[in-house]
Design a protein around this motif. Structure first.
Motif, PDB file in Angstrom:
ATOM      1  N   VAL A  30       0.846  -1.205   0.000  1.00  0.00           N
ATOM      2  CA  VAL A  30       0.000   0.000   0.000  1.00  0.00           C
ATOM      3  C   VAL A  30       0.876   1.248   0.000  1.00  0.00           C
ATOM      4  O   VAL A  30       0.614   2.208  -0.737  1.00  0.00           O
ATOM      5  N   GLU A  31       1.926   1.243   0.822  1.00  0.00           N
ATOM      6  CA  GLU A  31       2.826   2.400   0.878  1.00  0.00           C
ATOM      7  C   GLU A  31       3.530   2.603  -0.469  1.00  0.00           C
ATOM      8  O   GLU A  31       3.657   3.727  -0.947  1.00  0.00           O
ATOM      9  N   GLU A  32       3.955   1.512  -1.081  1.00  0.00           N
ATOM     10  CA  GLU A  32       4.615   1.608  -2.385  1.00  0.00           C
ATOM     11  C   GLU A  32       3.651   2.149  -3.442  1.00  0.00           C
ATOM     12  O   GLU A  32       4.034   2.961  -4.281  1.00  0.00           O
ATOM     13  N   ASP A  33       2.393   1.727  -3.391  1.00  0.00           N
ATOM     14  CA  ASP A  33       1.387   2.204  -4.338  1.00  0.00           C
ATOM     15  C   ASP A  33       1.141   3.698  -4.152  1.00  0.00           C
ATOM     16  O   ASP A  33       1.012   4.441  -5.116  1.00  0.00           O
ATOM     17  N   ALA A  34       1.083   4.147  -2.897  1.00  0.00           N
ATOM     18  CA  ALA A  34       0.855   5.567  -2.620  1.00  0.00           C
ATOM     19  C   ALA A  34       2.038   6.412  -3.089  1.00  0.00           C
ATOM     20  O   ALA A  34       1.853   7.526  -3.588  1.00  0.00           O
ATOM     21  N   ASN A  35       3.251   5.893  -2.970  1.00  0.00           N
ATOM     22  CA  ASN A  35       4.437   6.628  -3.419  1.00  0.00           C
ATOM     23  C   ASN A  35       4.563   6.612  -4.944  1.00  0.00           C
ATOM     24  O   ASN A  35       5.020   7.576  -5.551  1.00  0.00           O
ATOM     25  N   GLU A  37      -1.246  10.752  -7.121  1.00  0.00           N
ATOM     26  CA  GLU A  37      -2.535  11.338  -7.506  1.00  0.00           C
ATOM     27  C   GLU A  37      -3.578  10.218  -7.599  1.00  0.00           C
ATOM     28  O   GLU A  37      -3.268   9.092  -7.945  1.00  0.00           O
ATOM     29  N   PRO A  38      -4.829  10.535  -7.264  1.00  0.00           N
ATOM     30  CA  PRO A  38      -5.892   9.515  -7.326  1.00  0.00           C
ATOM     31  C   PRO A  38      -6.098   9.033  -8.750  1.00  0.00           C
ATOM     32  O   PRO A  38      -5.791   9.767  -9.688  1.00  0.00           O
ATOM     33  N   PRO A  39      -6.582   7.882  -9.001  1.00  0.00           N
ATOM     34  CA  PRO A  39      -7.008   6.890  -8.024  1.00  0.00           C
ATOM     35  C   PRO A  39      -5.848   5.979  -7.600  1.00  0.00           C
ATOM     36  O   PRO A  39      -5.073   5.533  -8.431  1.00  0.00           O
ATOM     37  N   ASN A  40      -5.751   5.728  -6.333  1.00  0.00           N
ATOM     38  CA  ASN A  40      -4.843   4.723  -5.803  1.00  0.00           C
ATOM     39  C   ASN A  40      -5.572   3.995  -4.673  1.00  0.00           C
ATOM     40  O   ASN A  40      -6.734   4.245  -4.417  1.00  0.00           O
ATOM     41  N   TYR A  41      -4.884   3.089  -4.012  1.00  0.00           N
ATOM     42  CA  TYR A  41      -5.548   2.255  -3.008  1.00  0.00           C
ATOM     43  C   TYR A  41      -6.139   3.096  -1.884  1.00  0.00           C
ATOM     44  O   TYR A  41      -7.237   2.833  -1.418  1.00  0.00           O
ATOM     45  N   LEU A  42      -5.426   4.107  -1.434  1.00  0.00           N
ATOM     46  CA  LEU A  42      -5.881   4.896  -0.292  1.00  0.00           C
ATOM     47  C   LEU A  42      -7.023   5.836  -0.645  1.00  0.00           C
ATOM     48  O   LEU A  42      -7.799   6.237   0.222  1.00  0.00           O
ATOM     49  N   SER A  43      -7.166   6.214  -1.910  1.00  0.00           N
ATOM     50  CA  SER A  43      -8.210   7.171  -2.278  1.00  0.00           C
ATOM     51  C   SER A  43      -9.462   6.500  -2.848  1.00  0.00           C
ATOM     52  O   SER A  43     -10.455   7.176  -3.079  1.00  0.00           O
ATOM     53  N   ALA A  44      -9.417   5.203  -3.091  1.00  0.00           N
ATOM     54  CA  ALA A  44     -10.570   4.509  -3.668  1.00  0.00           C
ATOM     55  C   ALA A  44     -11.691   4.415  -2.644  1.00  0.00           C
ATOM     56  O   ALA A  44     -11.483   3.989  -1.513  1.00  0.00           O
ATOM     57  N   GLN A  45     -12.896   4.843  -3.035  1.00  0.00           N
ATOM     58  CA  GLN A  45     -14.053   4.794  -2.144  1.00  0.00           C
ATOM     59  C   GLN A  45     -15.284   4.400  -2.942  1.00  0.00           C
ATOM     60  O   GLN A  45     -15.375   4.667  -4.137  1.00  0.00           O
TER      61      GLN A  45
END
Length: 153
Positions: free
Chosen positions: A87-92, A96-104
């Motif tokens: 998850v941290e690697e994906d965010a780095n 910018e969205p969409p990524n794992y942390l911003s998906a809703q």
């Protein structure tokens, strides 16, 4: 004529009943314990083969040394990443969205589905003390023997 009453309901007053906050805290601790148990490094990754392995080939043949190349699968297994690292690697990698942390996703229009905590089938019943779901008398017995109020609140 005496009326029969359920032994489960009669015993419920004797047991401790958890409130919603305690149930959520217990569920979070259970998930954390499962996450810790789930990922572990390969215990045999650092083993080195002994050089004194007996040779069963004919002694007349001269062995040729050929260097083995390690496949990508070897490195995947050797350097596995935890879910948090991914998850941290994906965010780095994609800030910018969409990524794992911003998906809703908006809440569902349908009611929640309830599944048995023991076997995973759809369940209609709830344990009174801990709030876990079960689907049958057999699953209730398993739940009471092994799971009910086993996690510290």
């Amino acid at each position: 004529m005496t009326s029969r009453e359920s032994g489960r309901v009669k015993d419920a007053e004797k047991r401790r009943v958890l409130d919603d906050a305690s149930r959520k805290r217990r569920a979070r601790k259970a998930v954390e314990a499962l996450e810790q148990d789930n990922f572990h490094d390969d215990p045999h990754a650092d083993l080195v083969m002994s050089k004194k392995v007996p040779k069963f080939a004919d002694s007349n043949e001269k062995p040729t040394r050929k260097k083995k190349s390690k496949s990508a699968e070897y490195y995947k297994m050797r350097f596995r990443k935890t879910f948090a690292q991914l998850v941290e690697e994906d965010a780095n990698f994609r800030p910018e969205p969409p990524n794992y942390l911003s998906a809703q996703v908006p809440p569902s229009n349908f009611p929640d589905r309830h599944f048995c905590a023991v076997c995973g089938f759809p369940s209609n019943y709830t344990c009174i003390p801990c709030g876990a779901r079960y689907c049958s008398v057999r699953c209730l017995g398993t739940h009471l023997d092994t799971r009910c109020l086993k996690w510290t609140a």
